[in-house]
Scaffold this active site. Structure first.
Site, PDB file in Angstrom:
ATOM      1  N   GLN A   1      -1.266   1.917   3.021  1.00  0.00           N
ATOM      2  CA  GLN A   1      -0.793   3.244   2.615  1.00  0.00           C
ATOM      3  C   GLN A   1       0.465   3.638   3.387  1.00  0.00           C
ATOM      4  O   GLN A   1       1.412   4.185   2.833  1.00  0.00           O
ATOM      5  CB  GLN A   1      -1.874   4.289   2.870  1.00  0.00           C
ATOM      6  CG  GLN A   1      -3.152   4.090   2.086  1.00  0.00           C
ATOM      7  CD  GLN A   1      -4.214   5.088   2.522  1.00  0.00           C
ATOM      8  OE1 GLN A   1      -4.159   6.265   2.167  1.00  0.00           O
ATOM      9  NE2 GLN A   1      -5.169   4.634   3.307  1.00  0.00           N
TER      10      GLN A   1
ATOM     11  N   ARG B   1      -0.058 -14.423   9.269  1.00  0.00           N
ATOM     12  CA  ARG B   1       0.329 -15.831   9.106  1.00  0.00           C
ATOM     13  C   ARG B   1       0.423 -16.490  10.478  1.00  0.00           C
ATOM     14  O   ARG B   1      -0.036 -17.595  10.681  1.00  0.00           O
ATOM     15  CB  ARG B   1       1.709 -15.945   8.435  1.00  0.00           C
ATOM     16  CG  ARG B   1       1.741 -15.485   7.005  1.00  0.00           C
ATOM     17  CD  ARG B   1       3.132 -15.711   6.428  1.00  0.00           C
ATOM     18  NE  ARG B   1       3.409 -17.121   6.210  1.00  0.00           N
ATOM     19  CZ  ARG B   1       4.637 -17.630   6.094  1.00  0.00           C
ATOM     20  NH1 ARG B   1       5.698 -16.849   6.205  1.00  0.00           N
ATOM     21  NH2 ARG B   1       4.808 -18.905   5.871  1.00  0.00           N
TER      22      ARG B   1
ATOM     23  N   ARG C   1       3.939   2.328   2.409  1.00  0.00           N
ATOM     24  CA  ARG C   1       4.472   2.792   1.132  1.00  0.00           C
ATOM     25  C   ARG C   1       5.642   3.755   1.341  1.00  0.00           C
ATOM     26  O   ARG C   1       6.420   4.017   0.432  1.00  0.00           O
ATOM     27  CB  ARG C   1       3.376   3.478   0.301  1.00  0.00           C
ATOM     28  CG  ARG C   1       2.283   2.546  -0.203  1.00  0.00           C
ATOM     29  CD  ARG C   1       2.793   1.615  -1.280  1.00  0.00           C
ATOM     30  NE  ARG C   1       3.361   2.319  -2.412  1.00  0.00           N
ATOM     31  CZ  ARG C   1       2.656   2.868  -3.406  1.00  0.00           C
ATOM     32  NH1 ARG C   1       1.349   2.775  -3.401  1.00  0.00           N
ATOM     33  NH2 ARG C   1       3.255   3.496  -4.399  1.00  0.00           N
ATOM     34  N   HIS C   2       5.723   4.329   2.553  1.00  0.00           N
ATOM     35  CA  HIS C   2       6.855   5.225   2.843  1.00  0.00           C
ATOM     36  C   HIS C   2       8.094   4.379   3.050  1.00  0.00           C
ATOM     37  O   HIS C   2       8.072   3.400   3.805  1.00  0.00           O
ATOM     38  CB  HIS C   2       6.545   6.088   4.068  1.00  0.00           C
ATOM     39  CG  HIS C   2       5.448   7.062   3.801  1.00  0.00           C
ATOM     40  ND1 HIS C   2       5.643   8.196   3.049  1.00  0.00           N
ATOM     41  CD2 HIS C   2       4.134   7.053   4.131  1.00  0.00           C
ATOM     42  CE1 HIS C   2       4.500   8.860   2.942  1.00  0.00           C
ATOM     43  NE2 HIS C   2       3.569   8.183   3.584  1.00  0.00           N
TER      44      HIS C   2
ATOM     45  N   ARG D   1       0.302  13.336   4.676  1.00  0.00           N
ATOM     46  CA  ARG D   1      -0.832  12.661   5.303  1.00  0.00           C
ATOM     47  C   ARG D   1      -1.707  13.573   6.158  1.00  0.00           C
ATOM     48  O   ARG D   1      -2.804  13.173   6.542  1.00  0.00           O
ATOM     49  CB  ARG D   1      -0.335  11.471   6.147  1.00  0.00           C
ATOM     50  CG  ARG D   1       0.531  10.475   5.386  1.00  0.00           C
ATOM     51  CD  ARG D   1      -0.160   9.906   4.161  1.00  0.00           C
ATOM     52  NE  ARG D   1       0.671   8.902   3.485  1.00  0.00           N
ATOM     53  CZ  ARG D   1       0.259   8.184   2.446  1.00  0.00           C
ATOM     54  NH1 ARG D   1      -0.940   8.370   1.928  1.00  0.00           N
ATOM     55  NH2 ARG D   1       1.064   7.302   1.880  1.00  0.00           N
TER      56      ARG D   1
HETATM   57  C1  FAD Z   1      -3.109  11.818  -1.261  1.00  0.00           C
HETATM   58  C2  FAD Z   1      -2.312  10.617  -1.712  1.00  0.00           C
HETATM   59  C3  FAD Z   1      -2.825   9.808  -2.714  1.00  0.00           C
HETATM   60  C4  FAD Z   1      -2.092   8.675  -3.158  1.00  0.00           C
HETATM   61  N1  FAD Z   1      -2.628   7.897  -4.130  1.00  0.00           N
HETATM   62  C5  FAD Z   1      -1.935   6.805  -4.577  1.00  0.00           C
HETATM   63  C6  FAD Z   1      -2.458   5.961  -5.601  1.00  0.00           C
HETATM   64  O1  FAD Z   1      -3.541   6.169  -6.104  1.00  0.00           O
HETATM   65  N2  FAD Z   1      -1.709   4.880  -5.982  1.00  0.00           N
HETATM   66  C7  FAD Z   1      -0.489   4.609  -5.441  1.00  0.00           C
HETATM   67  O2  FAD Z   1       0.143   3.636  -5.835  1.00  0.00           O
HETATM   68  N3  FAD Z   1       0.030   5.389  -4.478  1.00  0.00           N
HETATM   69  C8  FAD Z   1      -0.656   6.473  -4.029  1.00  0.00           C
HETATM   70  N4  FAD Z   1      -0.114   7.262  -3.039  1.00  0.00           N
HETATM   71  C9  FAD Z   1       1.189   6.889  -2.455  1.00  0.00           C
HETATM   72  C10 FAD Z   1       2.314   7.754  -3.033  1.00  0.00           C
HETATM   73  O3  FAD Z   1       2.420   7.604  -4.421  1.00  0.00           O
HETATM   74  C11 FAD Z   1       3.655   7.373  -2.373  1.00  0.00           C
HETATM   75  O4  FAD Z   1       3.995   6.053  -2.694  1.00  0.00           O
HETATM   76  C12 FAD Z   1       3.603   7.490  -0.860  1.00  0.00           C
HETATM   77  O5  FAD Z   1       2.988   8.677  -0.467  1.00  0.00           O
HETATM   78  C13 FAD Z   1       5.048   7.409  -0.311  1.00  0.00           C
HETATM   79  O6  FAD Z   1       5.646   8.675  -0.435  1.00  0.00           O
HETATM   80  P1  FAD Z   1       7.082   8.942  -1.056  1.00  0.00           P
HETATM   81  O7  FAD Z   1       7.161   8.416  -2.448  1.00  0.00           O
HETATM   82  O8  FAD Z   1       7.352  10.387  -0.864  1.00  0.00           O
HETATM   83  O9  FAD Z   1       8.009   7.957  -0.260  1.00  0.00           O
HETATM   84  P2  FAD Z   1       8.980   8.064   0.999  1.00  0.00           P
HETATM   85  O10 FAD Z   1       9.543   6.735   1.195  1.00  0.00           O
HETATM   86  O11 FAD Z   1       8.248   8.674   2.153  1.00  0.00           O
HETATM   87  O12 FAD Z   1      10.166   8.929   0.484  1.00  0.00           O
HETATM   88  C14 FAD Z   1      10.518  10.203   0.934  1.00  0.00           C
HETATM   89  C15 FAD Z   1      11.223  10.912  -0.185  1.00  0.00           C
HETATM   90  O13 FAD Z   1      12.482  10.278  -0.432  1.00  0.00           O
HETATM   91  C16 FAD Z   1      12.766  10.285  -1.816  1.00  0.00           C
HETATM   92  N5  FAD Z   1      12.838   8.895  -2.290  1.00  0.00           N
HETATM   93  C17 FAD Z   1      12.426   7.783  -1.634  1.00  0.00           C
HETATM   94  N6  FAD Z   1      12.687   6.686  -2.337  1.00  0.00           N
HETATM   95  C18 FAD Z   1      13.280   7.109  -3.484  1.00  0.00           C
HETATM   96  C19 FAD Z   1      13.762   6.448  -4.633  1.00  0.00           C
HETATM   97  N7  FAD Z   1      13.691   5.130  -4.762  1.00  0.00           N
HETATM   98  N8  FAD Z   1      14.316   7.182  -5.606  1.00  0.00           N
HETATM   99  C20 FAD Z   1      14.397   8.522  -5.493  1.00  0.00           C
HETATM  100  N9  FAD Z   1      13.932   9.224  -4.448  1.00  0.00           N
HETATM  101  C21 FAD Z   1      13.383   8.519  -3.442  1.00  0.00           C
HETATM  102  C22 FAD Z   1      11.641  11.048  -2.497  1.00  0.00           C
HETATM  103  O14 FAD Z   1      11.993  12.395  -2.579  1.00  0.00           O
HETATM  104  C23 FAD Z   1      10.484  10.880  -1.529  1.00  0.00           C
HETATM  105  O15 FAD Z   1       9.504  11.891  -1.622  1.00  0.00           O
HETATM  106  C24 FAD Z   1      -0.821   8.384  -2.581  1.00  0.00           C
HETATM  107  C25 FAD Z   1      -0.316   9.215  -1.581  1.00  0.00           C
HETATM  108  C26 FAD Z   1      -1.049  10.310  -1.137  1.00  0.00           C
HETATM  109  C27 FAD Z   1      -0.474  11.179  -0.040  1.00  0.00           C
END
Ligand code: FAD
Length: 268
Positions: A86, A102, A89-90, A180
């Site tokens: 999780q 590995r 993913r940021h 989070r």
């Molecule tokens: C409660 C909860 C439940 C979740 N459930 C799932 C799930 O079921 N399945 C799943 O796959 N994921 C899930 N996620 C993950 C979620 O979808 C995001 O991938 C994750 O929280 C990363 O956050 P972010 O997209 O804000 O990314 P960050 O990298 O933290 O980005 C910060 C901000 O920068 C901007 N940004 C970043 N990259 C781009 C881009 N390429 N284009 C445009 N703007 C951008 C956006 O405004 C973004 O909000 C969950 C997250 C939470 C908190």
């Protein structure tokens, strides 16, 4: 689980971090060169309260680039692969390095048991523990038989513990904490961000105060799953919008006028 602020220490944060953000903010509105603004701020020629007031206002207005100039590096250990999946993913404003499955030959890979399973029916908990222990045992046998670690690890469960280093700028840290620390987040990653917030608070209560569930600065909750209002930190946006529209309707009926904001966008 551990989260330790590796860098910076309190001295650096107190001496340079607020002046650095202040310099970024002030440069936008000042004839002075950034170098001179920074010098005055570090030398204490600008009161800390004044610097903090400007910074708080800029953060609240969403001018986030000003807080991308400072970073925090955390050592994170003993978290599950469920959590790390999780966390990584940021993407924006954050860097990770993670223990490799590995290259590390796990002699006794450690795992964790969530409280819900630890407190469940003992027979069920035992089956969980056997399953996890069995996976680790098979891993050991595979490695022993010459299977490369990168393939043997396929049997590892999500419960396997891992270690990471995470460096993030303040803007990204506030964003991640907003998601989070929310009660909708999974318990383990929520716990991690509570520890991270504690670490930042220790070096700067001022900067730590911006790490909060996203509903706190927003003033309302925007999570679909909280429409029933079971999390009481802030009212759900549906409730806020309904109250706002009711107020606007009552204002129109009573002919009391009011501001455009109070009357609603249809009054424009
Ligand atoms: C409660 C909860 C439940 C979740 N459930 C799932 C799930 O079921 N399945 C799943 O796959 N994921 C899930 N996620 C993950 C979620 O979808 C995001 O991938 C994750 O929280 C990363 O956050 P972010 O997209 O804000 O990314 P960050 O990298 O933290 O980005 C910060 C901000 O920068 C901007 N940004 C970043 N990259 C781009 C881009 N390429 N284009 C445009 N703007 C951008 C956006 O405004 C973004 O909000 C969950 C997250 C939470 C908190």
């Amino acid at each position: 689980m551990k989260a330790t602020l590796l860098f910076p220490d309190r001295e650096i944060v107190e001496r340079y971090y607020v002046p650095l953000i202040y310099t970024a903010c002030r440069t936008c509105y000042s004839e002075l060169e950034p170098e001179e603004i920074f010098r005055r701020a570090v030398a204490g020629e600008v009161a800390t309260e004044k610097q903090q007031k400007l910074i708080a206002g800029v953060i609240e207005s969403g001018h986030g680039s000003t807080i991308e100039h400072i970073v925090f590096t955390f050592g994170i250990s003993g978290v599950s692969r469920t959590l790390s999946h999780q966390l990584v993913r940021h993407r924006a404003g954050v860097a990770f390095d993670q223990q490799s499955q590995r290259y590390v030959k796990y002699k006794g890979a450690s795992t964790m048991t969530p409280a819900s399973i630890a407190e469940a029916d003992p027979a069920l908990r035992e089956r969980y523990e056997q399953q996890v222990a069995g996976a680790l045992e098979l891993y050991g046998e595979l490695v022993e038989a010459g299977i490369p670690g990168e393939d043997a690890r396929f049997v590892f469960p999500n419960a396997t513990r891992t270690n990471l280093v995470m460096t993030t700028n303040l803007r990204a840290l506030i964003h991640m904490s907003g998601l989070r620390l929310c009660t909708m987040a999974q318990w383990e990653i929520r716990r991690l961000f509570q520890l991270i917030r504690h670490e930042v608070f220790t070096v700067s209560p001022f900067l730590g105060s911006f790490l909060a569930p996203k509903c706190v600065p927003l003033g309302y909750c925007d999570e679909m799953n909280n429409r029933d209002g079971h999390c009481p930190i802030r009212p759900h946006k549906d409730v806020v919008l309904a109250a706002w529209s009711e107020k606007a309707r009552a204002g129109r009926q009573g002919g009391t006028g009011g501001t455009v904001a109070e009357r609603g966008p249809q009054a424009r």
